[in-house]
Design an enzyme around this catalytic site. Sequence first.
Site, mmCIF file in Angstrom:
data_model
loop_
_atom_site.group_PDB
_atom_site.id
_atom_site.type_symbol
_atom_site.label_atom_id
_atom_site.label_comp_id
_atom_site.label_asym_id
_atom_site.label_seq_id
_atom_site.Cartn_x
_atom_site.Cartn_y
_atom_site.Cartn_z
ATOM 1 N N ASP A 66 0.823 -1.208 0.000
ATOM 2 C CA ASP A 66 0.000 0.000 0.000
ATOM 3 C C ASP A 66 0.860 1.262 0.000
ATOM 4 O O ASP A 66 2.080 1.189 0.164
ATOM 5 C CB ASP A 66 -0.969 -0.010 1.199
ATOM 6 C CG ASP A 66 -0.297 -0.432 2.498
ATOM 7 O OD1 ASP A 66 0.934 -0.462 2.547
ATOM 8 O OD2 ASP A 66 -1.015 -0.731 3.459
ATOM 9 N N ASP A 135 -7.700 -2.395 14.013
ATOM 10 C CA ASP A 135 -9.093 -2.587 13.595
ATOM 11 C C ASP A 135 -9.237 -3.790 12.642
ATOM 12 O O ASP A 135 -10.281 -3.996 12.038
ATOM 13 C CB ASP A 135 -9.659 -1.313 12.934
ATOM 14 C CG ASP A 135 -8.940 -0.943 11.642
ATOM 15 O OD1 ASP A 135 -8.004 -1.670 11.230
ATOM 16 O OD2 ASP A 135 -9.328 0.065 11.022
ATOM 17 N N HIS A 137 -7.416 -4.373 9.879
ATOM 18 C CA HIS A 137 -7.107 -4.184 8.461
ATOM 19 C C HIS A 137 -5.817 -4.884 8.065
ATOM 20 O O HIS A 137 -4.899 -5.026 8.867
ATOM 21 C CB HIS A 137 -7.082 -2.696 8.067
ATOM 22 C CG HIS A 137 -5.909 -1.896 8.548
ATOM 23 N ND1 HIS A 137 -6.042 -0.818 9.396
ATOM 24 C CD2 HIS A 137 -4.596 -1.980 8.305
ATOM 25 C CE1 HIS A 137 -4.852 -0.285 9.632
ATOM 26 N NE2 HIS A 137 -3.949 -0.977 8.985
ATOM 27 N N GLU A 142 -9.694 -1.451 5.062
ATOM 28 C CA GLU A 142 -10.385 -1.156 6.315
ATOM 29 C C GLU A 142 -11.640 -2.022 6.444
ATOM 30 O O GLU A 142 -12.087 -2.624 5.464
ATOM 31 C CB GLU A 142 -10.762 0.332 6.343
ATOM 32 C CG GLU A 142 -9.566 1.290 6.274
ATOM 33 C CD GLU A 142 -8.759 1.356 7.580
ATOM 34 O OE1 GLU A 142 -8.767 0.387 8.372
ATOM 35 O OE2 GLU A 142 -8.115 2.401 7.789
#
Length: 259
Positions: A66, A135, A137, A142
């Site tokens: 990413d 979270d 990811h 996400e």
Amino acid sequence: MAEVIIVPDRADAGALVADEIVSLIRRTPDAVLGLATGSTPLPVYEALRPRLQGVDVSRVRGFALDEYVGIDLDHPESYASVIRREVIEPLGLTPELVRTPPADDPDLATAGERYDDAIREAGGVDIQILGIGTDGHIGFNEPGSSFASRTRVKTLTRQTREDNARFFDSIDEVPRHCLTQGLGTILEARHLVLLAFGEGKAAAVAGAVEGPVTSMLPGSAIQLHPRVTVVVDEAAGSRLALADYYRDAFANKPDWQGI
Ligand code: GLP
């Protein structure tokens, strides 16, 4: 199911994964590495450095997961800079063969498609290193990300921006968008190696490995992959229901199997 290996500390995790990568490169000098950023993979890169002395890495290729959108690629915290600083330079890889998602592409809407094409043309990723966000990811996918998603622009959650604010002067400087490999892209790699350290990752790890497969916890996508290795320290593995089984399985694993 994923093979889960619980190790005493980060250095042990780094050594274990680095050994696997070195043996891959010895077998396949033009291996394609799936590179991750964040703090988690650093012990792997550190352990690779001495192990790659004397190994020809000139043909090794790499694709990062990413990249932030909206900061200059020369910014020290762009993932292009991080990969150059933590991976390409210390390991002596050929810079032209290691790519990060082109977040400076004037046509961002189709840039992801071209990145996926480049991965495919390289023959696919042999080993994909993954961290996991608090979270859940992976990459920057996400919660809510489609399991079929491809490389594309995503909006970062507030939590991810808070988590990553430590790399910037303030949260306001953390970009709001990113260009990330999709879950569908990541699942095409031949071997997924997910690492996690510290109590803060315990819930995400337990959800990813043992929870329901749900887009609400994107890391749970690893359950759909036939070859996954999860390497955690005691704290990150502290919520795993089957921890004793994983320990027993690893302690009794034949040496020839590798990870
Ligand atoms: C970052 C990256 C992910 C990484 C995760 C965890 O935002 N985009 O690839 O796995 O969040 O980061 P860290 O390893 O620093 O905890």
